[in-house]
Write an enzyme that holds these catalytic residues in place. Sequence first.
Site, mmCIF file in Angstrom:
data_model
loop_
_atom_site.group_PDB
_atom_site.id
_atom_site.type_symbol
_atom_site.label_atom_id
_atom_site.label_comp_id
_atom_site.label_asym_id
_atom_site.label_seq_id
_atom_site.Cartn_x
_atom_site.Cartn_y
_atom_site.Cartn_z
ATOM 1 C CG ASN A 294 -48.764 -29.320 -72.328
ATOM 2 O OD1 ASN A 294 -49.467 -29.960 -71.548
ATOM 3 N ND2 ASN A 294 -47.489 -29.038 -72.060
ATOM 4 C CB CYS B 236 -44.954 -22.038 -79.762
ATOM 5 S SG CYS B 236 -45.949 -20.921 -78.747
ATOM 6 C CB CYS C 41 -46.224 -33.815 -88.645
ATOM 7 S SG CYS C 41 -46.168 -34.700 -87.074
#
Length: 390
Positions: free
Chosen positions: A140, A201, A348
Amino acid sequence: MQLSPLVHPSEELSKEEISRYSRHLLIPDVGLEGQQRLKNSKVLVIGAGGLGSPTLLYLAAAGVGTLGIIDFDIVDESNLQRQVIHRQQDIGRPKCRSAQDSVKALNPYIQVRIHDERLETTNAIDIISDYDLVIDGTDNFSTRYLVNDACVLAGKPYVWGSIFRFEGQASVFWEDAPGGRGLNYRDLYPEPPPPEMAPSCAEGGVLGILCASIGAIMATEAIKLITGLGNTLLGRLAVYDALDMTFRFIPLRRAPVRTPITRLIDYQAFCGLPQSTTGGKPNVPTISALELKEMRDCSVAMQLIDVRGIQEWNIVHIEGANHIPKDRMMSEEVLARLNKDELIVLHCKMGVRSRDILMEMRKRGFTNVKSLDGGILAWIRDVDQTLPSY
């Protein structure tokens, strides 16, 4: 560019170490002195995940005397597709402790220091200052900028790598490199990309074996820095495309306009990530998986919208949810079809993308919207364990 050895040689190698590292000792450019430099070195690996796994294993095998491992995460089954330092029996264990066991099982002659904590502005310089070299395998941007700035302030070189789907990148940064040739991560990326343009990822996927390719480059660069061998990637960006099996090397220069790094900052804010209120929870309305189940059981009217990509939807989804991917969710056509008066629950994978969309919907006048806290993974964990995780 070629640099002087970063580490002085240790006094001696034991008989067992000479036997173990004999293939290194036979290389004229490494020899006994090079191996003694490796033994005397202290390397901090940030992240025991996809890139940290092969890097740690090969540095341990090479005889790096002290390896530091910093990671606050735990091993998940989905990690095992690429994080080869962990095993099935390590699921649920702290990654740093699982990695420590694997490293010690591979080479009992080295020291392992674990930092089972998150790297923060409050501890980064203190931790990094105790090592000769840092390897950044994080995924990140906020942590990457933190590592960069802390290394600049501590005067430490570091090896950086990143991966996404089929492509990987690697380079070496060292602001205080001899001869005034130093570079840091901000020369490559002066500003972070918008959060929506930087999927992890966990969201976009990654070819597992790509970690081995980039991790091997990172470990190689670390060994070259320690021993003074060859030309490092300082001043160059290596870009690897696994599908085409091609490497490109892009020259790097100091950014023409540089802001001096004099202190650590709020990297969440710098990267445009939502800020937290007390308790560390994002300042957006959320609903837990158990609360959502109870409302569905009571037939509360709502619109349950899954904003993940189609590949994720095909892996697993909540029965009765509507699939509207994030890149379509904010279109005028989609928003016009939604009932503003009825509760809208977005979800999500883990709650990050749904939270971002919720904030944008608020700007468009939607006030009765909530984000599923922890995403579909929380639903699988707390409500329906028959569904596959990923």
